[in-house]
Design a protein around this motif. Structure first.
Motif, PDB file in Angstrom:
ATOM      1  N   LEU A 142      -2.646   7.068   2.407  1.00 58.80           N
ATOM      2  CA  LEU A 142      -1.874   5.842   2.274  1.00 58.80           C
ATOM      3  C   LEU A 142      -0.724   6.054   1.298  1.00 58.80           C
ATOM      4  O   LEU A 142      -0.908   6.648   0.236  1.00 58.80           O
ATOM      5  CB  LEU A 142      -2.756   4.709   1.737  1.00 58.80           C
ATOM      6  CG  LEU A 142      -3.769   4.091   2.684  1.00 58.80           C
ATOM      7  CD1 LEU A 142      -4.604   3.057   1.955  1.00 58.80           C
ATOM      8  CD2 LEU A 142      -3.094   3.455   3.865  1.00 58.80           C
ATOM      9  N   HIS A 143       0.450   5.561   1.668  1.00 51.42           N
ATOM     10  CA  HIS A 143       1.594   5.485   0.764  1.00 51.42           C
ATOM     11  C   HIS A 143       1.877   4.003   0.572  1.00 51.42           C
ATOM     12  O   HIS A 143       2.239   3.314   1.526  1.00 51.42           O
ATOM     13  CB  HIS A 143       2.829   6.170   1.364  1.00 51.42           C
ATOM     14  CG  HIS A 143       2.679   7.641   1.516  1.00 51.42           C
ATOM     15  ND1 HIS A 143       2.713   8.500   0.444  1.00 51.42           N
ATOM     16  CD2 HIS A 143       2.484   8.407   2.608  1.00 51.42           C
ATOM     17  CE1 HIS A 143       2.554   9.738   0.878  1.00 51.42           C
ATOM     18  NE2 HIS A 143       2.407   9.702   2.195  1.00 51.42           N
ATOM     19  N   ILE A 144       1.700   3.522  -0.661  1.00 50.74           N
ATOM     20  CA  ILE A 144       1.860   2.102  -0.935  1.00 50.74           C
ATOM     21  C   ILE A 144       3.053   1.933  -1.862  1.00 50.74           C
ATOM     22  O   ILE A 144       3.154   2.604  -2.895  1.00 50.74           O
ATOM     23  CB  ILE A 144       0.586   1.524  -1.574  1.00 50.74           C
ATOM     24  CG1 ILE A 144      -0.585   1.727  -0.608  1.00 50.74           C
ATOM     25  CG2 ILE A 144       0.773   0.056  -1.895  1.00 50.74           C
ATOM     26  CD1 ILE A 144      -1.935   1.469  -1.201  1.00 50.74           C
ATOM     27  N   HIS A 145       3.962   1.034  -1.496  1.00 49.01           N
ATOM     28  CA  HIS A 145       5.096   0.750  -2.360  1.00 49.01           C
ATOM     29  C   HIS A 145       5.337  -0.748  -2.390  1.00 49.01           C
ATOM     30  O   HIS A 145       4.855  -1.499  -1.547  1.00 49.01           O
ATOM     31  CB  HIS A 145       6.354   1.519  -1.928  1.00 49.01           C
ATOM     32  CG  HIS A 145       6.833   1.204  -0.549  1.00 49.01           C
ATOM     33  ND1 HIS A 145       7.585   0.107  -0.249  1.00 49.01           N
ATOM     34  CD2 HIS A 145       6.645   1.861   0.615  1.00 49.01           C
ATOM     35  CE1 HIS A 145       7.850   0.099   1.041  1.00 49.01           C
ATOM     36  NE2 HIS A 145       7.288   1.147   1.596  1.00 49.01           N
ATOM     37  N   GLY A 146       6.092  -1.164  -3.397  1.00 49.96           N
ATOM     38  CA  GLY A 146       6.397  -2.580  -3.578  1.00 49.96           C
ATOM     39  C   GLY A 146       7.460  -3.038  -2.603  1.00 49.96           C
ATOM     40  O   GLY A 146       7.868  -2.311  -1.698  1.00 49.96           O
ATOM     41  N   PRO A 147       7.929  -4.261  -2.806  1.00 48.87           N
ATOM     42  CA  PRO A 147       8.943  -4.791  -1.891  1.00 48.87           C
ATOM     43  C   PRO A 147      10.241  -4.004  -1.994  1.00 48.87           C
ATOM     44  O   PRO A 147      10.576  -3.464  -3.043  1.00 48.87           O
ATOM     45  CB  PRO A 147       9.127  -6.236  -2.372  1.00 48.87           C
ATOM     46  CG  PRO A 147       8.642  -6.240  -3.770  1.00 48.87           C
ATOM     47  CD  PRO A 147       7.581  -5.187  -3.862  1.00 48.87           C
ATOM     48  N   ALA A 148      10.966  -3.943  -0.907  1.00 52.95           N
ATOM     49  CA  ALA A 148      12.216  -3.191  -0.873  1.00 52.95           C
ATOM     50  C   ALA A 148      13.306  -3.973  -1.597  1.00 52.95           C
ATOM     51  O   ALA A 148      13.556  -5.137  -1.300  1.00 52.95           O
ATOM     52  CB  ALA A 148      12.625  -2.928   0.565  1.00 52.95           C
TER      53      ALA A 148
END
Length: 169
Positions: A142-148
């Motif tokens: 999984l690659h999890i990132h915040g809002p763009a």
């Protein structure tokens, strides 16, 4: 038939001719009794039990088609996106969405940076849930990132320089 045959010889000749006709008819019937997909075509009434000629539920027909075409992997990958709420649960699905699945690596975008941190902590259990729901080895990482956030360095009206530092306020 032999000329001048009588009695048992005539009966034998008629019997041999009938057997020959029956055998040629059986070989031509066998060829036509096979469908295009290699399965034999069943004839007659199906009887009281289940039969492959009976009407089938759409789900069963689709499952057979997916298996025959080898679409299990793409179908499992599509389930991750199509049934995200069912796969990860309603609370996690409310605050995140899958963005991209490539080579077994799923990119997930969280609604906020706090939820991104929370999802990073839950990554192991999320992988287990996804594995149970859609199959193992569909999603391996999984690659999890915040809002763009908006990008100030690219775009159709980009101007070289320090950027928007002195334009606010």
């Amino acid at each position: 038939m032999p000329a001048g045959a009588s009695g048992p010889e005539l009966a034998r000749a008629v019997l041999d001719a009938a057997k020959a006709r029956r055998q040629t008819a059986a070989t031509t019937r066998r060829r036509s009794a096979v469908r295009g997909d290699g399965e034999p075509r069943l004839r007659g009434y199906s009887g009281p039990g289940p039969d492959p000629r009976d009407p089938q539920p759409l789900g069963a027909v689709l499952a057979k088609l997916v298996k025959a075409r080898g679409w299990q992997q793409p179908a499992a990958e599509a389930t991750v996106f199509g049934a995200w709420e069912r796969v990860v649960g309603p609370e996690v699905a409310q605050h995140s969405r899958p963005v991209k699945l490539e080579n077994g690596e799923l990119t997930v975008e969280a609604r906020s940076t706090a939820w991104a941190t929370q999802l990073r902590l839950l990554a192991g259990s999320l992988l287990q849930q996804i594995g149970r729901e859609v199959g193992h080895n569909v999603v391996r990482k999984l690659h999890i990132h915040g809002p763009a956030a908006p990008s100030w360095s690219r775009g159709p009206r980009r101007v070289r320089g320090r950027g928007p530092r002195d334009t606010y306020g």
